[in-house]
Design an enzyme around this catalytic site. Structure first.
Site, PDB file in Angstrom:
ATOM      1  NE  ARG A 174      90.598  12.364  32.656  1.00 33.43           N
ATOM      2  CZ  ARG A 174      89.426  13.196  33.696  1.00 33.43           C
ATOM      3  NH1 ARG A 174      88.232  13.426  33.738  1.00 33.43           N
ATOM      4  NH2 ARG A 174      89.435  11.768  34.778  1.00 33.43           N
ATOM      5  CE1 TYR A 190      89.983  17.394   7.454  1.00 35.85           C
ATOM      6  CE2 TYR A 190      89.024  16.599   9.298  1.00 35.85           C
ATOM      7  CZ  TYR A 190      90.693  16.679   8.327  1.00 35.85           C
ATOM      8  OH  TYR A 190      91.451  15.499   8.561  1.00 35.85           O
ATOM      9  CG  ASP A 249      86.121  23.809  11.156  1.00 37.50           C
ATOM     10  OD1 ASP A 249      87.435  24.573  10.890  1.00 37.50           O
ATOM     11  OD2 ASP A 249      86.224  22.554  10.696  1.00 37.50           O
ATOM     12  CE  LYS A 290      94.811  20.076   9.472  1.00 37.37           C
ATOM     13  NZ  LYS A 290      93.082  20.137   9.554  1.00 37.37           N
TER      14      LYS A 290
END
Ligand code: PLP
Length: 397
Positions: A57, A110, A182, A207
């Site tokens: 993790r 977004y 971003d 993306k």
């Protein structure tokens, strides 16, 4: 030796430290934890005194190679990774914002980011101010009133509006705000927000970075102390990038330069081509001279990106008829992949919003988002031509 160029770095950067057994490719380390016979060594690694891994993790060798590659490509001091782009965004905002804080952003972020601003942060007593995208004076005015975070995205999804990052970063810095950008749409091939003055760069690696629509992931790059705080938030909250996804993203990133160069070219040509159809009402692409922010885009971007959008006459009805006629395009919610992807904004980036909210953001219901793939441009153009042609024939009958 001279510093390698971008295309070379995207292939070689970040991998060497993780190679074992003489392997030339980064292994996918599917181990949840890492064992130690020496209790003192274990302790030293656990408290960060010695390099190494303890528990998946927190860190993992494959994931670390991905983090190192994007760090180098963004020219950042540090980086960390996440299970998705939204995890990168929510963990970053969660690290930086506390009750009573104020964040300034734009209306065109977004869809998921917009939901964080409008639905979740206000519940935590964070004041959110969303300015009209591209209205630089309005953003400066709000920033001047004081804010903890200035959050930008450029170009935006789906109408590819462009914000002057250098100018906004200077405004943010003047009030001591952390400036976050971003950079998903541009990628480090086309734009370097850190060079333009931002403190943190965020990616949905899902993306363009991955580029093959087969892995979800996110990344944050920037100044070390900021990134370490965000990493700490993430290691506790658990939005960890999976090693297999990290491997797929790493492999995709080796061809980042090649892909983006081709997607820049294809998108530019498609944007011009779309203007020749009488069914097309408007084309949005920062590379078009008539784009309202073309000059800013030219100044701060090395390429205009693979994303464009266009509005068709007849709205939703036309979208419904046109899109299924395309052969070389997936009708899907993702973007930035090697194959062309199309979708109406009302079902993709802004599906979380009501029609009224979309209208307020300047997103027509007949808007089609077009993510140019790396196909041969002649095929993409012919495909659009036959789809519009079929639409005409259909309309006449
Ligand atoms: C897709 C996207 C996100 C969210 O990324 P996920 O990996 O889907 O969580 C954030 N910002 C932009 C600009 C995006 O296109």
């Amino acid at each position: 030796m001279k510093e390698a160029k971008f295309g070379t770095k995207s292939i070689w950067a970040g991998e060497k430290e993780q190679l074992a057994f003489g392997a030339t490719q980064v292994p996918v380390v599917h181990s949840v934890s890492f064992g130690y016979d020496d209790m003192d060594e274990w302790y030293d690694v656990a408290i960060g005194k010695k390099p190494g891994h303890i528990y998946g993790r927190n860190t993992n060798p494959t994931v670390q190679a991905f983090e190192e590659k994007i760090r180098i490509l963004e020219g950042a001091e540090a980086s960390t990774s996440f299970s998705t782009g939204m995890a990168a965004i929510s963990n970053t905002l969660g690290t930086l914002l506390f009750p009573g804080d104020r964040v300034v952003s734009i209306k065109d972020t977004y869809g998921g980011t917009n939901k964080i601003f409008t639905e979740f942060l206000p519940k935590q007593q964070v004041e959110v101010v969303l300015c009209d995208t591209g209205d630089h004076e309005a953003i400066e005015k709000e920033v001047a009133k004081g804010c903890k975070v200035l959050y930008l995205e450029s170009p935006t999804n789906p109408t590819v509006k462009v914000t002057d990052i250098r100018r906004m970063a200077a405004a943010g810095k003047s009030v001591g705000a952390t400036v976050v950008v971003d950079n998903t749409f541009a990628t480090p091939v086309n734009q370097n927000p850190l060079e333009l003055g931002a403190d943190l760069v965020i990616h949905s690696a899902t993306k363009f970075l991955g580029g093959h629509a087969d892995a979800l992931g996110g990344a944050v790059c920037g100044e070390k102390s900021l990134v370490e705080a965000i990493y700490h938030y993430r290691e506790i909250n658990g939005a960890t990038l999976d090693p297999m996804a990290a491997y797929l993203l790493l492999r995709g990133m080796k061809t980042l330069k090649l892909r983006i160069d081709q997607q820049n070219k294809n998108a530019a040509e498609i944007a011009e081509y779309l203007k020749t159809f009488d069914m097309v009402e408007a084309v949005y692409y920062p590379g078009l001279p008539e784009h309202p922010n073309h000059d800013i885009a030219k100044e701060q971007m090395n390429g205009f990106g693979g994303m464009l959008s266009f509005a068709v006459k007849g709205g939703v009805e036309t979208v419904r008829d046109l899109l299924p006629k395309l052969t070389y395009a997936n009708r899907a919610a993702n973007l930035g992949s090697v194959e062309t992807v199309v979708g109406p904004s009302r079902t993709t980036s802004h599906v979380e919003c009501t029609p009224a909210e979309r209208a307020a953001m300047g997103i027509p219901e007949g808007l089609i988002r077009y993510s140019a793939g790396i196909e041969d441009i002649e095929d993409l153009k012919e495909d659009l031509a036959q789809a519009f042609q079929a639409l005409h024939t259909y309309a006449k009958n």
